[in-house]
Design an enzyme around this catalytic site. Structure first.
Site, PDB file in Angstrom:
ATOM      1  N   GLY A 190      -7.652  17.541  96.255  1.00 13.04           N
ATOM      2  CA  GLY A 190      -7.084  18.066  95.013  1.00 13.04           C
ATOM      3  C   GLY A 190      -6.390  17.036  94.127  1.00 13.04           C
ATOM      4  N   LYS A 235       3.614  31.024  91.377  1.00 12.46           N
ATOM      5  CA  LYS A 235       2.774  31.044  90.169  1.00 12.46           C
ATOM      6  C   LYS A 235       2.549  32.451  89.607  1.00 12.46           C
ATOM      7  CE  LYS A 235       0.576  26.706  91.153  1.00 12.46           C
ATOM      8  NZ  LYS A 235      -0.604  25.880  91.307  1.00 12.46           N
TER       9      LYS A 235
END
Ligand SMILES: NC(=O)c1ccc[n+]([C@@H]2O[C@H](COP(=O)([O-])OP(=O)(O)OC[C@H]3O[C@@H](n4cnc5c(N)ncnc54)[C@H](OP(=O)(O)O)[C@@H]3O)[C@@H](O)[C@H]2O)c1
Length: 247
Positions: free
Chosen positions: A230, A66
């Site tokens: 999540g 990321k």
């Protein structure tokens, strides 16, 4: 024309993103849309992937790329630039633009979940790409936080310091796991914290969604803590990715 979307990361087989988008494209009758998994041993392989995949229109980015992916983009949305992490790429007319939907997805899901009448002090385990989105969301929520890293540096606790100073966990009534510890297939691992210090007053949020109940969440629940995984965040960030690709 066929439109290809997909997920890049080091190991991507654990991800639910493919089944999420496969079902969505089927439901919405988008027969010429496909979502593929693209495991990359090194982020530099993104160049070849983009050049050789006909119809590639969008990518999601996962662990550990990321942050590293940013230098391969033509443009980065200002919010993603501020966060320092990109989890969505839109490819249009040969140009690659990076976005971050993790921050908003984490913000929306935690904001709904936490009771409004309680004050929180957070401890964020891990300092990688998703940790940066979590930090930005905590700032927006005005929740003070401290980071925990394997490496000692200014402004961060190490796991050894947590072991020595029990008051850190006792006084942090919100603990967020942004490390991959416990994620499939390494389901018998967990962040090395003293779970005995957790109480029913603690809230724990694990960004991992596979498995649904990591060892981190199980240990915390055994101490009476309130736990969240999540999965909802994954769904919210995926919908936001879709909106970006279609805009
Ligand atoms: N539910 C969702 O929508 C969602 C969204 C984003 C991410 N995630 C999940 O969040 C996790 C992290 O993803 P990411 O993209 O942030 O990865 P990342 O950029 O690689 O960051 C992970 C961080 O965790 C720490 N870490 C890594 N290995 C560790 C180990 N063996 N022991 C202790 N700490 C370790 C490191 O921080 P230090 O070096 O400071 O220790 C590292 O920077 C993954 O499991 C991912 O699937 C879920």
């Amino acid at each position: 024309m066929e439109k290809i979307f997909g997920l890049i990361g080091q190991t991507v087989s654990h991800s639910f993103s493919k089944s999420y988008f496969d079902e969505k494209f089927f439901r919405e009758g988008l027969r010429d849309h496909h979502y593929e998994l693209f495991p990359l041993n090194d982020i530099s392989e993104i160049e070849n992937l983009i050049q050789t995949t006909k119809g590639l229109s969008g990518l999601n980015v996962t662990i550990p790329y990321k942050e590293q992916v940013i230098k391969y983009l033509d443009e980065v949305d200002p919010a993603a630039k501020k966060i320092g992490a990109v989890n969505v790429i839109k490819i249009q007319n040969g140009k690659r633009k990076g976005f971050n939907t993790d921050m908003d997805a984490f913000y929306e899901t935690i904001e709904k979940w936490l009771p409004k009448d309680k004050r929180f002090h957070a401890l964020v385990l891990g300092t990688g790409g998703s940790s940066k989105s979590v930090q930005e969301a905590l700032i927006k929520l005005k929740i003070p936080y401290k980071l925990v890293s394997r490496t000692a540096s200014k402004g961060k606790y190490t796991y050894t310091e947590l072991e020595k100073n029990h008051s850190i966990i006792k006084e942090s009534n919100l603990i967020i796991n942004t490390t991959p510890l416990g994620m499939h297939p390494n389901t018998n691992t967990m962040p090395p914290i003293d779970y005995e210090l957790l109480t029913p007053d603690h809230f724990v949020y694990d960004l991992i969604y596979n498995p649904a109940r990591t060892m981190f969440l199980q240990k915390a629940e055994m101490r009476g803590a309130t736990a969240k995984n999540g999965l909802e965040m994954l769904h919210v960030q995926a919908e936001k990715s879709w909106m970006i690709w279609n805009n």
